[in-house]
Design an enzyme around this catalytic site. Sequence first.
Site, PDB file in Angstrom:
ATOM      1  N   LYS A   1      -1.960   4.427   0.012  1.00 35.77           N
ATOM      2  CA  LYS A   1      -1.225   4.703  -1.233  1.00 35.77           C
ATOM      3  C   LYS A   1      -1.917   5.859  -1.938  1.00 35.77           C
ATOM      4  CE  LYS A   1      -0.091  -0.153  -1.703  1.00 35.77           C
ATOM      5  NZ  LYS A   1      -0.917  -0.782  -0.681  1.00 35.77           N
TER       6      LYS A   1
ATOM      7  N   GLY B   1       4.162   5.406   9.557  1.00 33.46           N
ATOM      8  CA  GLY B   1       5.314   4.496   9.533  1.00 33.46           C
ATOM      9  C   GLY B   1       6.439   5.032   8.669  1.00 33.46           C
ATOM     10  N   GLU B   2       7.308   4.118   8.288  1.00 37.09           N
ATOM     11  CA  GLU B   2       8.526   4.515   7.568  1.00 37.09           C
ATOM     12  C   GLU B   2       8.223   5.265   6.268  1.00 37.09           C
ATOM     13  OE1 GLU B   2      10.708   3.861   4.172  1.00 37.09           O
ATOM     14  OE2 GLU B   2       9.586   2.083   4.723  1.00 37.09           O
TER      15      GLU B   2
ATOM     16  N   THR C   1       3.480   1.692  13.776  1.00 34.74           N
ATOM     17  CA  THR C   1       3.337   0.420  13.062  1.00 34.74           C
ATOM     18  C   THR C   1       3.226  -0.692  14.095  1.00 34.74           C
ATOM     19  OG1 THR C   1       4.435  -1.297  11.786  1.00 34.74           O
ATOM     20  CG2 THR C   1       5.872   0.373  12.688  1.00 34.74           C
TER      21      THR C   1
ATOM     22  N   ASP D   1       4.009  -3.549  13.470  1.00 35.66           N
ATOM     23  CA  ASP D   1       5.133  -4.463  13.195  1.00 35.66           C
ATOM     24  C   ASP D   1       6.377  -4.134  14.029  1.00 35.66           C
ATOM     25  OD1 ASP D   1       3.470  -5.556  11.359  1.00 35.66           O
ATOM     26  OD2 ASP D   1       4.650  -5.050   9.592  1.00 35.66           O
TER      27      ASP D   1
ATOM     28  N   GLY E   1       3.537  -9.026  10.170  1.00 34.92           N
ATOM     29  CA  GLY E   1       4.994  -8.885  10.224  1.00 34.92           C
ATOM     30  C   GLY E   1       5.527  -9.078   8.821  1.00 34.92           C
ATOM     31  N   ARG E   2       5.542  -7.988   8.079  1.00 33.59           N
ATOM     32  CA  ARG E   2       5.915  -8.048   6.661  1.00 33.59           C
ATOM     33  C   ARG E   2       7.409  -8.298   6.478  1.00 33.59           C
ATOM     34  NH1 ARG E   2       4.119  -6.202   1.711  1.00 33.59           N
ATOM     35  NH2 ARG E   2       2.076  -5.947   2.618  1.00 33.59           N
TER      36      ARG E   2
ATOM     37  N   LEU F   1      -7.347  -8.406  13.025  1.00 33.03           N
ATOM     38  CA  LEU F   1      -7.746  -8.409  14.441  1.00 33.03           C
ATOM     39  C   LEU F   1      -6.624  -7.816  15.287  1.00 33.03           C
ATOM     40  CD1 LEU F   1      -9.385 -11.932  14.820  1.00 33.03           C
ATOM     41  CD2 LEU F   1     -10.520  -9.718  14.960  1.00 33.03           C
TER      42      LEU F   1
ATOM     43  N   ARG G   1      -4.869  -5.295  14.531  1.00 28.88           N
ATOM     44  CA  ARG G   1      -4.795  -3.832  14.392  1.00 28.88           C
ATOM     45  C   ARG G   1      -6.010  -3.114  14.958  1.00 28.88           C
ATOM     46  NH1 ARG G   1      -2.422  -2.974   8.497  1.00 28.88           N
ATOM     47  NH2 ARG G   1      -4.272  -1.695   8.239  1.00 28.88           N
TER      48      ARG G   1
END
Length: 370
Positions: free
Chosen positions: A79, A118-119, A141, A143, A186-187, A283, A285
């Site tokens: 961020k 990512g996005e 990502t 995810d 997995g958001r 772990l 990542r």
Amino acid sequence: MAAPIRRIGVLTSGGDAPGLNAVIRAVVKTAEFEYGWTVYGIERGFEGLIGKPQIRPLDGSAVTGLLPRGGTILGSTNKGHFRAMRVDGELIRDPAPYKELAANARRLGLDGLVVIGGEGSQGIASELASYGVRAIGVPKTIDNDLWGCDQTFGFDTALTVATEAIDRLHTTAASHDRVMVLEVMGRDAGWIALHSGLGGGADIILVPEIPFNVDAIASKVLAREFRGSAFSIVVCAEGANERGGSQVYQEATGTLGGIGAHVATQVGKLTDKDARVVVLGHLQRGGQPTPFDRIMATRYGSAAVRLLAEGHYGEVVVSEGLAITTVKMTDTAGKVRTIPLDHEIIQTARGLGIGFGDEVDPELTPQPLA
Ligand code: F6P
């Protein structure tokens, strides 16, 4: 016609994923060996082009040994200055950091930029075109939820770690007749939970796309016990949520997580069984990328350089089945590739008797007499 490329930049942005270094290596090697370009590594994501540039020249010898190394040698920022704000449903961006980045890129003579992210990062990169910066995106990502991309690099490694964890939990769960809940990342999308749950032979898989009901999970556990399996394995994506509820955040850190503990507590109470939780966290990542991710990362990195050489920008390299292709950056922004509810893997899992917490075991549900 755009001026020929002589020098490009490469940066990694957002949360890390196994394979970032392999992409950097492929970008540098392809740019150097195939096109004779110079490559600058930009440190700490887009932030490295704010203020005094934080850059380092990268050549073939600088990327030696990077293929199997986890993390990113360039560092990353999640961020920073480029963050968009949503006002009345619209994304608003402060133009100042974009102008500063573009001015720095011009000063450094960067004719192109490879953005590995990512996005959110691809959204930032797509804005750069209007400031005169030619960028190509590489999707990252664990995810696996980048819109328009069948598989991001990093996912296979995360999946491998999660599957091994399930294998290990199986033996201890069976020894103590316990319910073991594994919380995985997995958001917004439950790809890691779904794939590792199938690959590891979980009994129940909880994903953000399918709100669950703890009674259904408890029924599944008791039904298994009735049939002679006194233990159960539940894989739960950190973004999963109870029907009528919302995603769970940790009080101490304010970060997403804690749904696994909630499930273990509730299922323990409902079944009167010992239920425990394991949070796999980062772990998934860290560490070496799998061979699949190394190859995918290498193909993505090389393709990004070739695209710049062919005059493309504003595109993200993606996989479609086994092929490498592209989508427009503007098309991926703000979108998430969630699991379609009619996905064949969900159908396959249900057919094997794996629960998703949205069903109640018919054997334990009182049925009206005919
Ligand atoms: O986007 C990938 C992801 O692994 C999410 O599943 C998770 O919520 C997030 O990163 C965690 O990021 P951070 O390390 O910044 O808390």
